[in-house]
Scaffold this motif. Structure first.
Motif, PDB file in Angstrom:
ATOM      1  N   ASP A  78       0.836  -1.200   0.000  1.00  0.00           N
ATOM      2  CA  ASP A  78       0.000   0.000   0.000  1.00  0.00           C
ATOM      3  C   ASP A  78       0.870   1.249   0.000  1.00  0.00           C
ATOM      4  OD1 ASP A  78       0.880   0.499   2.592  1.00  0.00           O
ATOM      5  OD2 ASP A  78      -0.946  -0.243   3.545  1.00  0.00           O
ATOM      6  N   MET A  79       0.232   2.438  -0.010  1.00  0.00           N
ATOM      7  CA  MET A  79       0.986   3.685  -0.144  1.00  0.00           C
ATOM      8  C   MET A  79       1.845   3.982   1.075  1.00  0.00           C
ATOM      9  SD  MET A  79      -1.943   6.628   0.276  1.00  0.00           S
ATOM     10  CE  MET A  79      -2.886   6.815   1.808  1.00  0.00           C
ATOM     11  N   ASN A  80       1.606   3.263   2.184  1.00  0.00           N
ATOM     12  CA  ASN A  80       2.412   3.450   3.391  1.00  0.00           C
ATOM     13  C   ASN A  80       3.518   2.405   3.528  1.00  0.00           C
ATOM     14  OD1 ASN A  80       0.827   5.688   4.380  1.00  0.00           O
ATOM     15  ND2 ASN A  80      -0.769   4.196   4.891  1.00  0.00           N
ATOM     16  N   GLY A  81       3.650   1.529   2.513  1.00  0.00           N
ATOM     17  CA  GLY A  81       4.706   0.534   2.535  1.00  0.00           C
ATOM     18  C   GLY A  81       4.333  -0.775   3.196  1.00  0.00           C
ATOM     19  N   ILE A 189      -1.471  10.693  -3.180  1.00  0.00           N
ATOM     20  CA  ILE A 189      -1.824  11.981  -3.778  1.00  0.00           C
ATOM     21  C   ILE A 189      -2.746  12.721  -2.812  1.00  0.00           C
ATOM     22  CG2 ILE A 189      -3.054  13.112  -5.668  1.00  0.00           C
ATOM     23  CD1 ILE A 189      -2.107  10.896  -7.500  1.00  0.00           C
ATOM     24  N   THR A 190      -2.371  13.934  -2.473  1.00  0.00           N
ATOM     25  CA  THR A 190      -3.139  14.734  -1.521  1.00  0.00           C
ATOM     26  C   THR A 190      -4.022  15.732  -2.251  1.00  0.00           C
ATOM     27  OG1 THR A 190      -1.419  14.523   0.170  1.00  0.00           O
ATOM     28  CG2 THR A 190      -3.007  16.319   0.435  1.00  0.00           C
ATOM     29  N   LYS A 191      -5.281  15.717  -1.921  1.00  0.00           N
ATOM     30  CA  LYS A 191      -6.264  16.636  -2.499  1.00  0.00           C
ATOM     31  C   LYS A 191      -6.751  17.565  -1.401  1.00  0.00           C
ATOM     32  CE  LYS A 191     -10.435  15.167  -3.081  1.00  0.00           C
ATOM     33  NZ  LYS A 191     -11.636  14.445  -3.552  1.00  0.00           N
ATOM     34  N   SER A 204      -4.973   9.946  -0.771  1.00  0.00           N
ATOM     35  CA  SER A 204      -5.429   8.649  -1.279  1.00  0.00           C
ATOM     36  C   SER A 204      -4.362   8.072  -2.199  1.00  0.00           C
ATOM     37  CB  SER A 204      -6.737   8.804  -2.069  1.00  0.00           C
ATOM     38  OG  SER A 204      -7.715   9.492  -1.323  1.00  0.00           O
ATOM     39  N   PRO A 205      -4.334   6.736  -2.327  1.00  0.00           N
ATOM     40  CA  PRO A 205      -3.431   6.148  -3.325  1.00  0.00           C
ATOM     41  C   PRO A 205      -3.928   6.498  -4.724  1.00  0.00           C
ATOM     42  CG  PRO A 205      -4.839   4.462  -2.351  1.00  0.00           C
ATOM     43  CD  PRO A 205      -5.068   5.707  -1.572  1.00  0.00           C
ATOM     44  N   LYS A 206      -3.022   6.603  -5.659  1.00  0.00           N
ATOM     45  CA  LYS A 206      -3.345   7.072  -7.009  1.00  0.00           C
ATOM     46  C   LYS A 206      -4.444   6.238  -7.657  1.00  0.00           C
ATOM     47  CE  LYS A 206      -1.137   8.425 -11.369  1.00  0.00           C
ATOM     48  NZ  LYS A 206       0.163   8.626 -12.063  1.00  0.00           N
ATOM     49  N   TYR A 207      -4.428   4.904  -7.443  1.00  0.00           N
ATOM     50  CA  TYR A 207      -5.401   4.048  -8.130  1.00  0.00           C
ATOM     51  C   TYR A 207      -6.838   4.383  -7.758  1.00  0.00           C
ATOM     52  CZ  TYR A 207      -5.533   1.180  -3.841  1.00  0.00           C
ATOM     53  OH  TYR A 207      -5.675   0.747  -2.537  1.00  0.00           O
ATOM     54  N   GLU A 208      -7.059   4.919  -6.551  1.00  0.00           N
ATOM     55  CA  GLU A 208      -8.424   5.267  -6.137  1.00  0.00           C
ATOM     56  C   GLU A 208      -8.957   6.484  -6.881  1.00  0.00           C
ATOM     57  OE1 GLU A 208      -8.876   5.732  -1.958  1.00  0.00           O
ATOM     58  OE2 GLU A 208      -8.534   3.600  -1.506  1.00  0.00           O
TER      59      GLU A 208
END
Length: 247
Positions: A78-81, A189-191, A204-208
């Protein structure tokens, strides 16, 4: 919408504009006479969202990705490793989604236009498309990747003479997120947005965040980064002016 539903400010603005258009239509048609909607001017705090598209490496990885059989457990990070496992569901639908999305990436087509491509629209290496949004008739030069995707289905008969195995936009978006997760597109990616007047940051991770329209954005970003003048890109994509393509 702001307080009870806790919607994003951009979503609230869109819904308000839709309501305003509808009420003005009703006034013009004589269904009602009140025009308070034009006197009410709420302020919206709208921030630009990050533009989501695939890098060249990501697109080629997706294009060449061999989808495991349904039921296979795949090891992912996942995006946190942190490592985890994901079960592959509906491999056939994932394969169709991969082909359709990659076709959008290689041709600049929106989902609505890709879903209507017929074999009769193809003349040699050129695809002629009348866009649903602007009604422009565009000639699109098919590169080798796009032609390979079309060739994959040339012996399959689809309803209405379609050239590709179309699935609904909603289902394609659903499968696309699964597919990009399997490919490991987990860059955080931060929105930043406003909800109920409060500034909120969501990561969120990019794929979402990838949807079908990311295919069109991917094409445009590639073309511009390769030095193709915006005016030429706009002829391919059908944008009416540079302002429409600028984001």
């Amino acid at each position: 919408m702001r307080v009870t539903r806790n919607l994003e400010e951009k979503t609230v603005q869109k819904q308000f504009n839709n309501l305003k258009w509808f009420l003005n239509w009703a006034i013009r048609k004589g269904y009602c006479e009140e025009s308070y909607i034009n006197k009410y001017r709420p302020k919206f705090k709208v921030l630009e969202k990050p533009v989501i598209f695939l890098t060249k490496e990501e697109l080629l990885q997706l294009y060449n990705y061999e989808i495991p059989a349904s039921g296979t457990m795949v090891d992912l990070v996942d995006m946190n490793g942190n490592t985890y496992q994901k079960r592959v569901n509906e491999a056939g639908a994932l394969q169709k989604t991969k082909d359709l999305f990659c076709f959008c990436c290689f041709t600049s087509l929106r989902y609505s236009d890709m879903a209507k491509v017929k074999r009769s629209d193809i003349y040699g290496d050129i695809l002629y498309v009348t866009t649903q949004k602007t009604n422009d008739r565009l000639p699109i030069n098919l590169n080798s990747f796009a032609k390979d995707i079309l060739a994959k289905y040339e012996d399959t008969i689809f309803p209405g003479g379609l050239a590709l195995p179309v699935i609904t936009n909603q289902k394609m978006n659903y499968y696309l997120k699964d597919l990009c997760e399997l490919c490991g597109f987990n860059e955080p990616i931060t929105k930043t947005c406003y909800r109920a007047g409060q500034k909120v940051e969501e990561t969120s991770p990019k794929y979402e965040l990838i949807g079908t329209h990311a295919g069109r954005r991917t094409f445009i970003c590639f073309a511009l980064s390769n030095g193709i003048p915006p005016q030429v890109v706009m002829k391919w994509t059908g944008h009416s002016d540079y302002k429409a393509m600028k984001p």
